[in-house]
Write a protein that holds these residues in place. Structure first.
Motif, short mmCIF file in Angstrom:
data_model
loop_
_atom_site.label_atom_id
_atom_site.label_comp_id
_atom_site.label_asym_id
_atom_site.label_seq_id
_atom_site.Cartn_x
_atom_site.Cartn_y
_atom_site.Cartn_z
N LYS A 94 0.74 -1.19 -0.17
CA LYS A 94 -0.11 0.02 -0.42
C LYS A 94 1.00 1.51 -0.18
N THR A 95 0.60 2.21 -0.95
CA THR A 95 1.70 2.89 -1.12
C THR A 95 1.44 3.69 0.34
N ASP A 96 0.49 4.00 0.37
CA ASP A 96 0.63 5.34 1.65
C ASP A 96 0.49 4.41 2.72
N SER A 97 1.27 2.77 3.04
CA SER A 97 1.68 2.43 4.53
C SER A 97 2.80 2.49 3.63
#
Length: 178
Positions: A131-134
């Motif tokens: 996950k990019t935001d993670s």
């Protein structure tokens, strides 16, 4: 007293439920590592390369298996992929890739098929786990941070840079040239 119509409806529901359960079990079974490596073409070629790769062994202990990268999780895309995979069985049945030499002859086209699908769906299967935001930019090298920022700005998808990490990279142009 049960009418004929009610009996037919009940039988239809029971048979439908059994078929639905069998279908779901079949779909789940075809996502297992044992199923994917059941034929020697996959076991002796791409699975042999996968063993020891970052997706097989890594510091987090999370292991991806074939379906994690090659089968969508969402029902309609998953069913569509299963239909396409059933057509790919033809290569197995006709001996198109039944030796290492034949597999190597077709490796580029096989890889290109996967890359094209991943470009088309913005590397969706990668993003199921990554996950990019993670992602922690602090844990990335300065070079990786810069490249990821550029990829986001230019809508470059994962597979454009991250290919050949679970399987040997074929000879020929990579996904950037597609």
């Amino acid at each position: 007293r049960v009418t004929l119509g009610a009996g037919v409806l009940l039988a239809t529901i029971v048979v439908g439920g059994v078929l639905l359960a069998a279908g779901a079990a079949g779909l789940a079974w075809t996502n297992t590592l044992e199923f994917c490596t059941g034929c020697h073409e996959m076991r002796d070629n791409v699975y042999a390369e996968f063993k020891g790769s970052i997706h097989d062994l890594n510091r987090s202990g999370v292991r991806a298996v074939c379906a994690d990268c090659h089968v969508p999780r969402e029902p309609v895309p998953m069913l569509w992929r299963k239909v396409k995979a059933s057509l790919e069985v033809w290569g197995h049945l006709t001996g198109k890739i039944n030796t290492k030499e034949k597999f190597e002859q077709h490796r580029y086209q096989l890889a290109k098929n996967v890359w094209t699908a991943m470009i088309r769906n913005d590397s969706h299967e990668c993003r199921n786990c990554h996950k990019t935001d993670s992602m922690s930019s602090e844990l990335q090298s300065e070079k990786a941070r810069a490249r990821h920022a550029k990829a986001r700005a230019e809508n470059i998808t994962c597979i454009m840079c991250h290919f050949g990490i679970a399987h040997r990279e074929p000879d020929g142009p990579g996904p950037q040239e597609l």
